[in-house]
Scaffold this active site. Sequence first.
Site: not given
Length: 387
Positions: A188, A216, A247
Amino acid sequence: MDYKGYFTSALDRLRDERRYRVFADLERVAGRFPHAIWHSLQGPSDVVIWCSNDYLGMAQHPKVIGAMVEAAARLGTGAGGTRNIAGTNHPLVELERELADLHNKPAGLVFTSGYVSNETGISTIAKLLPNCLLLSDALNHNSMIEGVRQSGCEKKIWRHNDLGHLEELLTTADPARPKLIVFESLYSMDGDIAPVHAICDLAERYSAMTYCDEVHAVGMYGPHGGGICERDNAMHRVDVIEGTLAKAFGCLGGYITASAELVDAVRSYAPGFIFTTALPPAICAAATAAIRHLKTSGWERERHQERAARVKAVLNNAGLPVMPSVTHIVPVLVGDPEKCKAASRPAAFRARHLHSTDQLSDGAASHGTTANHAISLSRRCAGRRPG
């Protein structure tokens, strides 16, 4: 004895090192993503959020909000305790089935956060493998590092994405010794991607298991949002796929998916799973709604990639030192820790005006600082349909 003084001194050290954190008091407004109200000492003001991992805006999606409200009204707000004591609420059972299906695995297990799923998952799996050797990528997340550390097993760190170094470490290990390779699919901070197939090739050659963190990437890549492993047709080759619900799916929690036997063993042995209260049914229902939506809708992913490409172009045209990245992560190399801190600190102030500019009207996200002093900006979709 001055106990208070110890804590004051610790905080003073952070301030002297310019590492003391100040949180922004933000009030996100559903339906206005990525806009929010910032409650500062000068009073409330409108801002554009540059600092969220809610990549696709699913935290404000009507389907997700609706599922949460309906479940809370029907089932109440809490889970009632640990799953051993209070049983498993049915939305949690449905969520784990949905996650297993997402990654094409026989079983899934949900934890209270992505940090816990890595910390507890890695340590428990390694402890259950006799004399396990852990091989960890040098740029793995802190939660993975803690999982490796808490396992108490021998570890070897391989240089980031360096297949030659990984193979070198594997060749020196006893062929009969259990080995677990832990890595991320998408890193990330620099925005680079692991060579998943090549890592699996080495794992098969040297009889090692693989554990891939997709936090991610889930929701973001692959035809159904299964992550980099789905995009690259590698899900069947990775033994354990770990992800987060906090996320791209816009909720809360972490999970692992794997064989039924491995998941059952972690369920039965992991302290970080056994001794903590389960996720509430409303959270589980919301997460399931987000996953189901993104399994069938590619609009959010496509628009997100467009926005990522656009912000990279804008920053490059402005002469900013944007590091190359083939993903939605947009790392800007600052190169100096003080300047990096200064660049991130006024971002909230500057963001107040970004919504009026054409180039950046959809917002971005400041992810933080790395060892090379970069600010990573991840483009978010704006408007309604995110997830």
